[in-house]
Design a protein around this motif. Sequence first.
Motif, PDB file in Angstrom:
ATOM      1  N   ASN A 114      50.377  43.561  69.882  1.00  0.00           N
ATOM      2  CA  ASN A 114      49.561  42.184  69.355  1.00  0.00           C
ATOM      3  C   ASN A 114      50.553  41.368  69.082  1.00  0.00           C
ATOM      4  O   ASN A 114      50.238  40.136  68.316  1.00  0.00           O
ATOM      5  CB  ASN A 114      48.726  42.651  68.110  1.00  0.00           C
ATOM      6  N   PHE A 153      53.308  41.273  66.777  1.00  0.00           N
ATOM      7  CA  PHE A 153      53.884  41.151  65.254  1.00  0.00           C
ATOM      8  C   PHE A 153      55.043  41.973  65.067  1.00  0.00           C
ATOM      9  O   PHE A 153      55.329  42.965  65.705  1.00  0.00           O
ATOM     10  CB  PHE A 153      52.633  41.560  64.146  1.00  0.00           C
ATOM     11  N   SER A 156      58.019  42.358  61.794  1.00  0.00           N
ATOM     12  CA  SER A 156      58.263  42.017  60.390  1.00  0.00           C
ATOM     13  C   SER A 156      59.669  42.983  59.912  1.00  0.00           C
ATOM     14  O   SER A 156      59.622  44.004  60.372  1.00  0.00           O
ATOM     15  CB  SER A 156      56.973  42.370  59.477  1.00  0.00           C
ATOM     16  N   LEU A 186      58.550  37.580  58.866  1.00  0.00           N
ATOM     17  CA  LEU A 186      57.340  37.700  59.689  1.00  0.00           C
ATOM     18  C   LEU A 186      57.279  37.141  60.730  1.00  0.00           C
ATOM     19  O   LEU A 186      57.244  35.704  60.772  1.00  0.00           O
ATOM     20  CB  LEU A 186      55.999  37.836  58.778  1.00  0.00           C
ATOM     21  N   TYR A 236      55.349  36.213  64.597  1.00  0.00           N
ATOM     22  CA  TYR A 236      54.001  36.703  65.561  1.00  0.00           C
ATOM     23  C   TYR A 236      54.535  35.927  66.864  1.00  0.00           C
ATOM     24  O   TYR A 236      54.611  34.604  66.894  1.00  0.00           O
ATOM     25  CB  TYR A 236      52.914  36.033  65.013  1.00  0.00           C
ATOM     26  N   SER A 251      54.966  30.859  69.020  1.00  0.00           N
ATOM     27  CA  SER A 251      55.343  31.790  68.064  1.00  0.00           C
ATOM     28  C   SER A 251      55.245  31.341  66.699  1.00  0.00           C
ATOM     29  O   SER A 251      55.453  29.903  66.700  1.00  0.00           O
ATOM     30  CB  SER A 251      56.615  32.481  68.282  1.00  0.00           C
TER      31      SER A 251
END
Length: 746
Positions: free
Chosen positions: A305, A307, A309, A354, A356, A365
Amino acid sequence: MKNIIYIMLCFPVFLFSQEKLAGTILEANDNNTPMGLAGANVYWLNTSIGAVTDIDGKFSLPYETSYKKLVISYVGFKTDTLTVNSLKPIKHWLNPISDLDEVTLTSRKQATSKSYMQAQNVFTVSSDELLKAACCNLSESFETNPSIDVNFADAVSGTRQIKMLGLTSPYILIATENIPSIRGASQAFGLSFIPGTWVESIQITKGAGSVVNGYESIAGQINAELVKPTTDNKLFVNLFGNIAGRFELNTHINTKVNDKWSTGLYLHGNVHNQKHDVNNDNFLDMPIYNQINVMNRWQYTDAENGFMSFINLKVLNDEKQMGELDFNPQTDKLTTNAWGSEINTKRYEVSSKLGYVNPEIPYQSIGVQTAFSHHVQESYFGLNQYDITHNSLYANAIYNTIISDSRHKVKTGVSYTYDDYDEMVNLTDYGRAEHSVGAFFEYNFDNLDKLNVTAGLRVDHHNLLGNFVTPRVHARYTPWEKSAVRASFGRGKRSANIFTENQQMFATSRSINILNSGGNIYGLDPEIAWNYGLSYLQGFNLFGRKADVTLDYYKTDFKNQVVVDYENPREINFYNLEGKSFANSFQAELNYNAFEHFDLRLAYKYYDVKTDYKSGELEKALVPKNRFFANASYETAKQGVNNSHWRFDTTFNWVSEQRFSSTVANPLQYQLPEYSPTVGTLNAQITHVFSPKFEVYLGGENITNVRQSNPILGADDPFGPNFDSTFVYGPIFGSNYYMGLRFKII
């Protein structure tokens, strides 16, 4: 102001409206198991528009109706050309070439690497380079690097100070994983708060850095990437000890919690409790100290997905004692019984990142960085007291995308900083609060062939510095094969923390004076400087072996500077610059793989650093004009099933004479010559790698036993008017030998 920020944030979103073709490239195999092919090249025929597949084999690239033929290629696989008539997602299996003869390629990882493609002048120091010396913390990580100068800040605290382009560390933005970390109250000692084993790599950027990281950097940026729980060893233990009585223990414990979460616990402890006075001046040559440093690091990864972190929790307790041999803090603190000093620091940090990445559009992103730190230092130096509590909050949000195609990339975002200082100097309160909010926009053009340009602009509002704009530009041009010509310019602005950045001044008998009173910070104005740079990198073959040469020239021109004036031996004066202040730096560096497994690095540096003091234009004190550096490393061939081998590393540094600040007003016995002697030091280390899991190392620092004979002026009368421990131009202790071991469970 609000309109400018709004436009900067929204501009790339308006531009990113082009149609995209997405798909997945898979590796064809006998068991028909879908396996994404990472790193495959996908591009439109007869154009420079393309993409590279991600770890799952996915790609996305711009589409126009005129594009018909899509080329897919990967080394060892058959190149395919597809006809595309619509935006329907593509799923394509690439077949390996079956009739190739077997070829084995071997390469050796470079401990220090330079890019021929980036616009910025960045070189990366890997963990392998850090193993070449007794790297116990970040301040000791640059002994084998010619671009960073390392010396002691004074003769009592044992603090190492780094310089780049002839300027001290406050002019360098020092970050941990791109979050500014060594700043404010941690400026003097913060480099010693990051253990070397925690560092995965270091990126060093010369000159103006990126606007994404803030407006404060002037001479350059240093970023330390920490080890990751998912890639670090399950268990790592490093034991270190030297003949001076310094002992250190580093332990890493990493574990995978579930499919997405991993965590690591990193423990560092060091202690030195032996008293040494090699030069017989009745002062400790190095402080007595102990440090406990703990970090808990969490990593979250959801590649499907997009992600990722990181969350870091750090706790530090650092205690130092220095001064005369018979100083006892219980009875002599802040008295004239004996001169002594203690520096006790407690620090807590929480930081998170974090990220993405859009799985369908890899160039799109979003990243969010946050950090909070609570730093408390309680200290005294003889009769001088200095206490500071610094609470800092940092937040940065970054959006990445492309314009039209992957040659045009943009970054934009907003940042916020808050710094609360509770600062006491000899019972005088210098507390203040600083906060700023800013927006930035950075555009990068990269055609992967001849030209790469990065242009950035940020707009900031600061409660004490006002509203200001920070522009920065970097360009790389490749005129011929294996070459890179770079140019850069940029502006930096910062508030000088005059006490914490110059703590060595407390270990003197000088009076401290602030001569201006109209500014918002200590009565002084902010520091503003422009940095201009030119660099040329050329790779070539010499006698059939790889080599490269780099020529750098950088100029830093201060429009305003907080001048730290030591020219009166009874005083330290702080005042705003009236006139000129500049730092010119030239460096020539040669890297040469002379024969198999033997690497040689040679460098020469020239500095011209001058400032207009109230007494006239003078060379910056304790900055040598000339430096010569040489590093040689050799690694034997790996033997047996355990790949056992030896590593040998040697580093030589020669430093020319350095100007002392004036002592002509002192009595004759406390006067110094105008310039120091030259200094040459030699370090060496031998490592025996028994297996990938275990190795032992033995080394020596300052093997030539060069020592500054009288590093403390007026040591015979430490409470008299001539006492000064800041005239340090070379080693104080002399030769020092160490050994250690590293154990890993992979």
